[in-house]
Scaffold this motif. Structure first.
Motif, PDB file in Angstrom:
ATOM      1  N   THR A 403       0.837  -1.200   0.000  1.00  0.00           N
ATOM      2  CA  THR A 403       0.000   0.000   0.000  1.00  0.00           C
ATOM      3  C   THR A 403       0.869   1.246   0.000  1.00  0.00           C
ATOM      4  O   THR A 403       0.581   2.227  -0.703  1.00  0.00           O
ATOM      5  CB  THR A 403      -0.917   0.000   1.235  1.00  0.00           C
ATOM      6  OG1 THR A 403      -1.725  -1.190   1.223  1.00  0.00           O
ATOM      7  CG2 THR A 403      -1.835   1.214   1.234  1.00  0.00           C
ATOM      8  N   TYR A 408      -1.819  -1.444  -5.025  1.00  0.00           N
ATOM      9  CA  TYR A 408      -3.016  -1.792  -4.272  1.00  0.00           C
ATOM     10  C   TYR A 408      -3.521  -3.202  -4.575  1.00  0.00           C
ATOM     11  O   TYR A 408      -4.031  -3.883  -3.690  1.00  0.00           O
ATOM     12  CB  TYR A 408      -4.110  -0.759  -4.540  1.00  0.00           C
ATOM     13  CG  TYR A 408      -3.701   0.638  -4.142  1.00  0.00           C
ATOM     14  CD1 TYR A 408      -3.451   0.953  -2.811  1.00  0.00           C
ATOM     15  CD2 TYR A 408      -3.532   1.641  -5.092  1.00  0.00           C
ATOM     16  CE1 TYR A 408      -3.065   2.226  -2.428  1.00  0.00           C
ATOM     17  CE2 TYR A 408      -3.144   2.918  -4.719  1.00  0.00           C
ATOM     18  CZ  TYR A 408      -2.905   3.207  -3.391  1.00  0.00           C
ATOM     19  OH  TYR A 408      -2.513   4.446  -3.014  1.00  0.00           O
ATOM     20  N   ASP A 409      -3.405  -3.641  -5.823  1.00  0.00           N
ATOM     21  CA  ASP A 409      -3.840  -5.010  -6.140  1.00  0.00           C
ATOM     22  C   ASP A 409      -2.989  -6.030  -5.391  1.00  0.00           C
ATOM     23  O   ASP A 409      -3.507  -7.011  -4.848  1.00  0.00           O
ATOM     24  CB  ASP A 409      -3.742  -5.251  -7.651  1.00  0.00           C
ATOM     25  CG  ASP A 409      -4.770  -4.443  -8.428  1.00  0.00           C
ATOM     26  OD1 ASP A 409      -5.872  -4.214  -7.872  1.00  0.00           O
ATOM     27  OD2 ASP A 409      -4.479  -4.034  -9.563  1.00  0.00           O
ATOM     28  N   LEU A 439      -9.438   1.626  -3.798  1.00  0.00           N
ATOM     29  CA  LEU A 439      -9.160   1.176  -5.156  1.00  0.00           C
ATOM     30  C   LEU A 439     -10.410   1.237  -6.024  1.00  0.00           C
ATOM     31  O   LEU A 439     -10.350   1.614  -7.203  1.00  0.00           O
ATOM     32  CB  LEU A 439      -8.597  -0.249  -5.114  1.00  0.00           C
ATOM     33  CG  LEU A 439      -8.099  -0.830  -6.433  1.00  0.00           C
ATOM     34  CD1 LEU A 439      -6.948  -0.001  -6.971  1.00  0.00           C
ATOM     35  CD2 LEU A 439      -7.662  -2.276  -6.251  1.00  0.00           C
ATOM     36  N   SER A 443     -10.932   3.497  -9.323  1.00  0.00           N
ATOM     37  CA  SER A 443     -11.332   2.879 -10.580  1.00  0.00           C
ATOM     38  C   SER A 443     -12.524   3.605 -11.189  1.00  0.00           C
ATOM     39  O   SER A 443     -12.586   3.846 -12.399  1.00  0.00           O
ATOM     40  CB  SER A 443     -11.655   1.400 -10.365  1.00  0.00           C
ATOM     41  OG  SER A 443     -12.121   0.811 -11.550  1.00  0.00           O
TER      42      SER A 443
END
Length: 509
Positions: A403, A408-409, A439, A443
């Motif tokens: 992070t 983030y994934d 996230l 997106s």
């Protein structure tokens, strides 16, 4: 540090058993004085001229020195204590949650630029003052919502604090009782002695009974009320009587936000005092400072006398050396530290003193090596160390480090691994939820940006007679897009989160 001579005691009193041994050695002095040359092969007539202390002379004898050294060593090992050992950063240890009122009146500008902005500025300064401590955030108006659980990440706390606005919560009102109940539930997972700070400019008189009930139910949590706004300004002024009633119902001290350093002193002082009271009430919570090391200096002086020529008990210096070798070695002692401490022990001492870069170099344990690198801000090194651990804690810190690196994934995948090993682990659940929602919001923002084409074709009939001309639209770099999304997304995320929670609760908060 508090000094209480009436509380003088020994931390390890069983070492006092050597005092009778010292008394026995001193009693044996008479036998040594009576027959100084009992085992000597030297003629008795020559002994008075060869001995430093002839029989019958005054002054200490080797056996006196040995008895005194044994007695002093026993007292030092017993650990005399009369001073409490409290860390200088005790106020930073106490967990704290700040509940910010998002009512419409918080937008008034009697405290420039506005009451809400002044409260957010205070929260930012408070997080900096309590660097290394855990600070949480609650927002409330007609309903109460957890924005961020207690965390020591000041940048993340500031990110969500700056996203607060009066339009985030649709329900009108001041749900102080709900904020207290929510704060008590969150602090129950932290160390005992937490504090909830209400930053508000008013109170709902109909909620006072509920406030009193919730405050009494939170046994180990302290409530503070800080008024945000000026009095005596008509309808725009704060209701001082309502705030006093709120503080009285919550059993809380009432302060007024001035915008100066006194505000932070007032908050941290109350948090520190409450934390100390609660911790002292727990069995074995009081720690005392071992003062036995002060006796090492007189023992060193006594050891010098033990090597005088003609003294029979010269091995007493070894006893002093053995006692003094038990003293803790500093992490910076170089070769001496290497001789007496393992690399992990040296790293632990450096970590506890805040020397995280040095600790990372010493540690061989991968978990602590990663922790030290993480605290030092060397996130690639921390990720390398944590990635070699197949434990819940290892994957948890992999998620935290990813992070920090804005991956983030990968952070979500790491949190999932931690939860597969340790299902329902609250820190991993909370952190994963924060990253997942952030996230998702990012997106959605990216999709909104992509809906507008990078180029637009417009027709300028006056200049080119109907000829088509392309007008380029400036494109932000990926880093700029990320920063813009990160600035906008928390507010969108919070608004959606609060609306969903209110809908799940039903008609009433």
């Amino acid at each position: 540090m508090d000094i209480d001579l009436s509380a003088f005691h020994f931390l390890r009193p069983w070492w006092l058993v050597v005092l009778p041994v010292a008394a026995l050695l001193w009693w044996m002095r008479r036998g040594e004085r009576a027959m100084p040359g009992r085992d000597s092969q030297i003629a008795p007539s020559l002994l008075p001229y060869l001995l430093v202390r002839a029989p019958g002379s005054r002054g200490p004898r080797p056996i006196d020195l040995l008895a005194l050294m044994v007695a002093a060593s026993g007292i030092a090992a017993a650990g005399p204590a009369w001073q409490r050992d409290e860390p200088a950063f005790l106020d930073n240890v106490a967990p704290l949650i700040v509940a910010v009122d998002l009512s419409a009146s918080m937008d008034h500008a009697d405290v420039p630029p506005s009451r809400l902005e002044a409260a957010k500025h205070t929260l930012r300064d408070l997080a900096v003052r309590r660097a290394g401590a855990k600070t949480g955030l609650i927002a409330y108006a007609g309903s109460s919502h957890l924005v961020l659980p207690p965390t020591d990440d000041t940048s993340l706390l500031d990110l969500f604090a700056q996203a607060l606005s009066i339009d985030l919560i649709d329900r009108q009102g001041r749900d102080a009782a709900g904020a207290i109940a929510l704060g008590a539930r969150v602090l129950a997972a932290e160390r005992a002695g937490g504090t909830l700070l209400l930053l508000t400019d008013g109170a709902d008189a109909q909620q006072l009974d509920a406030v009193q009930k919730q405050a009494q139910a939170a046994r180990d949590m302290q409530v503070l009320v800080m008024a945000v706004g000026q009095t005596g300004r008509g309808q725009a002024g704060i209701d001082a009587d309502a705030l006093r009633d709120l503080a009285q119902a919550a059993g809380a001290p009432l302060g007024s936000l001035t915008g100066g350093p006194d505000d932070l002193d007032w908050i941290t002082l109350h948090a520190q005092q409450h934390f100390r009271v609660v911790q002292d009430a727990q069995p074995g919570a009081i720690h005392w400072k071992d003062a036995g090391y002060w006796l090492c200096w007189p023992l060193a002086l006594l050891a010098l006398f033990a090597v005088r020529r003609g003294w029979r008990v010269t091995w007493s210096a070894c006893l002093v050396a053995a006692v003094m070798s038990g003293a803790p070695l500093d992490a910076h002692a170089g070769a001496w530290a290497d001789a007496f401490l393992t690399p992990d022990q040296q790293g632990r001492r450096a970590f506890e003193h805040g020397h995280y870069d040095e600790a990372a170099q010493h540690f061989r344990d991968l978990y602590w090596k990663g922790r030290a690198a993480y605290e030092a801000g060397d996130y690639p090194a921390a990720l390398t160390a944590f990635s070699d651990l197949d434990t819940a804690d290892g994957y948890f810190y992999v998620g935290n480090t990813q992070t920090r690196l804005r991956q983030y994934d990968a952070a979500l995948a790491a949190y999932d691994q931690a939860l597969s090993i340790k299902p329902g682990w609250e820190p991993a659940v909370v952190n994963r939820g924060i990253v997942a929602r952030l996230l998702e919001a990012m997106s959605q923002e990216d999709q909104g940006d992509q809906a507008e084409p990078p180029d637009r074709s417009i027709q300028d009939k006056t200049a080119h007679g109907g000829k088509m001309t392309k007008v380029p639209v400036a494109q932000a770099t990926s880093e700029d897009v990320w920063l813009r999304n990160l600035t906008i997304s928390p507010a969108r995320f919070l608004r959606g989160k609060f609306a969903a929670e209110d809908a799940a609760r039903g008609a009433k908060p």
